[in-house]
Design a protein around this motif. Structure first.
Motif, PDB file in Angstrom:
ATOM      1  N   VAL A   1      12.284  -3.472   3.002  1.00 27.64           N
ATOM      2  CA  VAL A   1      12.981  -3.211   1.838  1.00 27.64           C
ATOM      3  C   VAL A   1      12.091  -3.337   0.742  1.00 27.64           C
ATOM      4  CG1 VAL A   1      14.988  -4.189   0.565  1.00 27.64           C
ATOM      5  CG2 VAL A   1      15.163  -4.091   3.068  1.00 27.64           C
ATOM      6  N   VAL A   2      12.074  -2.276  -0.216  1.00 28.15           N
ATOM      7  CA  VAL A   2      11.176  -2.652  -1.506  1.00 28.15           C
ATOM      8  C   VAL A   2      12.113  -3.074  -2.632  1.00 28.15           C
ATOM      9  CG1 VAL A   2       9.623  -1.122  -0.774  1.00 28.15           C
ATOM     10  CG2 VAL A   2      11.453  -0.154  -1.732  1.00 28.15           C
TER      11      VAL A   2
ATOM     12  N   ALA B   1       7.205   5.034  15.763  1.00 29.55           N
ATOM     13  CA  ALA B   1       7.523   6.510  15.679  1.00 29.55           C
ATOM     14  C   ALA B   1       7.836   6.767  14.135  1.00 29.55           C
ATOM     15  CB  ALA B   1       8.748   6.888  16.529  1.00 29.55           C
ATOM     16  N   ARG B   2       8.380   6.080  13.470  1.00 26.03           N
ATOM     17  CA  ARG B   2       8.769   6.120  12.091  1.00 26.03           C
ATOM     18  C   ARG B   2       8.694   4.844  11.162  1.00 26.03           C
ATOM     19  NH1 ARG B   2      14.314   9.351  11.152  1.00 26.03           N
ATOM     20  NH2 ARG B   2      13.016  10.903  11.985  1.00 26.03           N
ATOM     21  N   ILE B   3       8.165   4.920   9.898  1.00 29.17           N
ATOM     22  CA  ILE B   3       8.389   4.122   8.868  1.00 29.17           C
ATOM     23  C   ILE B   3       9.050   4.367   7.773  1.00 29.17           C
ATOM     24  CG2 ILE B   3       6.734   2.599   7.453  1.00 29.17           C
ATOM     25  CD1 ILE B   3       4.530   3.088   9.341  1.00 29.17           C
ATOM     26  N   ALA B   4      10.232   3.429   7.545  1.00 28.08           N
ATOM     27  CA  ALA B   4      11.067   3.959   6.280  1.00 28.08           C
ATOM     28  C   ALA B   4      10.984   2.843   5.289  1.00 28.08           C
ATOM     29  CB  ALA B   4      12.404   4.170   6.875  1.00 28.08           C
ATOM     30  N   LEU B   5      10.969   3.167   3.950  1.00 29.31           N
ATOM     31  CA  LEU B   5      11.057   2.192   2.707  1.00 29.31           C
ATOM     32  C   LEU B   5      12.446   2.464   2.424  1.00 29.31           C
ATOM     33  CD1 LEU B   5       7.998   2.943   0.754  1.00 29.31           C
ATOM     34  CD2 LEU B   5       8.174   1.060   2.695  1.00 29.31           C
ATOM     35  N   LEU B   6      13.139   1.250   2.305  1.00 30.79           N
ATOM     36  CA  LEU B   6      14.592   1.197   1.991  1.00 30.79           C
ATOM     37  C   LEU B   6      14.599   0.548   0.709  1.00 30.79           C
ATOM     38  CD1 LEU B   6      16.077  -0.460   5.182  1.00 30.79           C
ATOM     39  CD2 LEU B   6      15.677   1.809   4.811  1.00 30.79           C
ATOM     40  N   PRO B   7      15.043   1.218  -0.412  1.00 34.24           N
ATOM     41  CA  PRO B   7      15.386   0.652  -1.627  1.00 34.24           C
ATOM     42  C   PRO B   7      16.319  -0.510  -1.713  1.00 34.24           C
ATOM     43  CG  PRO B   7      15.540   3.071  -1.617  1.00 34.24           C
ATOM     44  CD  PRO B   7      15.712   2.578  -0.376  1.00 34.24           C
ATOM     45  N   PHE B   8      15.775  -1.703  -2.548  1.00 37.48           N
ATOM     46  CA  PHE B   8      16.821  -2.825  -2.774  1.00 37.48           C
ATOM     47  C   PHE B   8      18.031  -2.096  -3.419  1.00 37.48           C
ATOM     48  CE2 PHE B   8      17.573  -5.540  -6.395  1.00 37.48           C
ATOM     49  CZ  PHE B   8      18.236  -6.310  -5.817  1.00 37.48           C
ATOM     50  N   HIS B   9      18.986  -2.642  -3.288  1.00 36.42           N
ATOM     51  CA  HIS B   9      20.441  -2.288  -3.941  1.00 36.42           C
ATOM     52  C   HIS B   9      21.170  -3.535  -4.007  1.00 36.42           C
ATOM     53  CE1 HIS B   9      22.985  -2.154  -0.678  1.00 36.42           C
ATOM     54  NE2 HIS B   9      22.246  -1.731   0.217  1.00 36.42           N
TER      55      HIS B   9
ATOM     56  N   LEU C   1      18.587 -12.721  -7.143  1.00 30.96           N
ATOM     57  CA  LEU C   1      18.164 -11.338  -7.620  1.00 30.96           C
ATOM     58  C   LEU C   1      18.857 -10.697  -8.568  1.00 30.96           C
ATOM     59  CD1 LEU C   1      16.544  -9.912  -4.425  1.00 30.96           C
ATOM     60  CD2 LEU C   1      15.329 -11.172  -6.156  1.00 30.96           C
ATOM     61  N   ALA C   2      19.852 -11.523  -9.265  1.00 34.67           N
ATOM     62  CA  ALA C   2      20.702 -11.049 -10.186  1.00 34.67           C
ATOM     63  C   ALA C   2      20.363 -10.184 -11.233  1.00 34.67           C
ATOM     64  CB  ALA C   2      21.796 -11.964 -10.704  1.00 34.67           C
ATOM     65  N   VAL C   3      19.024 -10.552 -11.985  1.00 36.47           N
ATOM     66  CA  VAL C   3      18.441  -9.818 -12.913  1.00 36.47           C
ATOM     67  C   VAL C   3      17.773  -8.572 -12.342  1.00 36.47           C
ATOM     68  CG1 VAL C   3      19.069 -11.691 -14.462  1.00 36.47           C
ATOM     69  CG2 VAL C   3      16.792 -11.390 -13.357  1.00 36.47           C
ATOM     70  N   THR C   4      17.213  -8.586 -11.234  1.00 38.52           N
ATOM     71  CA  THR C   4      16.181  -7.866 -10.514  1.00 38.52           C
ATOM     72  C   THR C   4      16.975  -6.272 -10.618  1.00 38.52           C
ATOM     73  OG1 THR C   4      15.252  -9.465  -8.901  1.00 38.52           O
ATOM     74  CG2 THR C   4      14.713  -7.203  -8.698  1.00 38.52           C
ATOM     75  N   PRO C   5      16.134  -5.338 -11.093  1.00 32.10           N
ATOM     76  CA  PRO C   5      16.732  -3.986 -11.244  1.00 32.10           C
ATOM     77  C   PRO C   5      16.670  -3.281  -9.884  1.00 32.10           C
ATOM     78  CG  PRO C   5      14.569  -3.972 -12.271  1.00 32.10           C
ATOM     79  CD  PRO C   5      14.896  -5.415 -11.844  1.00 32.10           C
ATOM     80  N   GLU C   6      17.366  -2.318  -9.507  1.00 32.74           N
ATOM     81  CA  GLU C   6      17.009  -1.556  -8.144  1.00 32.74           C
ATOM     82  C   GLU C   6      15.673  -0.597  -8.612  1.00 32.74           C
ATOM     83  OE1 GLU C   6      20.663   0.601  -7.502  1.00 32.74           O
ATOM     84  OE2 GLU C   6      21.778  -1.185  -6.739  1.00 32.74           O
ATOM     85  N   PRO C   7      15.025  -0.239  -7.569  1.00 37.31           N
ATOM     86  CA  PRO C   7      13.889   0.579  -7.894  1.00 37.31           C
ATOM     87  C   PRO C   7      14.386   2.017  -8.165  1.00 37.31           C
ATOM     88  CG  PRO C   7      14.248   0.444  -5.396  1.00 37.31           C
ATOM     89  CD  PRO C   7      15.137  -0.616  -6.147  1.00 37.31           C
TER      90      PRO C   7
END
Length: 243
Positions: A166-167, A192-200, A216-222
């Motif tokens: 998760v990023v 076999a696979r690497i996936a980056l999951l956007p923070f939501h 993380l209330a004030v942290t924006p989504e990427p």
């Protein structure tokens, strides 16, 4: 085995994000980690959710069977490895149904507990929260000894793994950290696979309802551009291997 029961949070009949193809997803109740970006904190209490037997779940899977033949069943959570006997029995029942199985885990349990469950699954979806043990503890409340031991075990046993990370802006969305993670993962043949999951923030309301402190209330989504840059930092076009 079919009479073994455990605690389940919920089900998803046609999941598309938890393994190959259409998936029937069983969300287990209970998790020992307290990830700051968790979107299902209601899965944390071990005694929450509802009780279900392996055969009751198998009946639900059977009703969707025709849609799952090119997909399968995923055990998620929560953390399935908190209920190892239940998870193992369900994976064996899924195998009897001749369906593909995946185990979505943080790898947070000791390998002597989790090994039989890992062995019974066709695919491991392993969440790597952070490589630095102190950062991992800041994010989850625990260090990363067991998650990394889980990855090493999968390498030794040649168990197929999909890595998920998760990023989070200001936390894990950092080019140097991502490059370090990429270099760390490259030697593992089991991946076999690497996936980056956007923070939501879809689960933020649950934190409020449960009276939990959401840091993380004030942290924006990427942004899409930030995710693209993160994938470039991870060099995913070179690290991702054929399934």
């Amino acid at each position: 085995m079919s009479n073994i029961s455990g605690r389940v949070h919920s089900y998803e009949s046609f999941g598309t994000l938890d393994g190959p193809g259409l998936r029937f997803v069983v969300f287990f109740q209970g998790c020992p980690m307290r990830c700051r970006y968790c979107h299902n904190p209601d899965t944390w209490p071990a005694h929450g959710g509802m009780e279900a037997t392996v055969e009751e779940i198998a009946d639900k899977i059977e009703r969707c069977r025709s849609y799952l033949l090119k997909g399968g069943v995923t055990l998620s959570g929560g953390e399935p490895l908190m209920q190892p006997e239940f998870a193992l029995a369900l994976l064996r029942r899924i195998r009897e149904l001749k369906l593909h199985s995946a185990l979505d885990t943080s790898g947070c349990m000791p390998i002597d507990v989790s090994a039989p469950v890992i062995d019974a699954a066709d695919l491991i979806l392993l969440d790597i929260k952070a490589l630095d043990p102190y950062e991992h503890k800041d994010i989850t409340g625990r260090d990363n000894t067991n998650p990394l031991a889980t990855l090493d075990y999968c390498e030794r046993t040649l168990k197929t793994v999909w890595i998920r990370h998760v990023v989070v802006p200001g936390l894990t969305l950092d080019a140097n950290k991502l490059k370090h993670l990429s270099e760390f993962l490259k030697p593992y043949k089991c991946i076999a696979r690497i996936a980056l999951l956007p923070f939501h923030k879809l689960g933020e309301y649950k934190w409020k309802e449960l009276g939990l402190d959401y840091t993380l209330a004030v942290t924006p989504e990427p942004t899409a551009a930030e995710i693209k840059a993160a994938e470039k930092a991870m060099d995913l076009d070179k690290t991702e291997k054929p399934i």
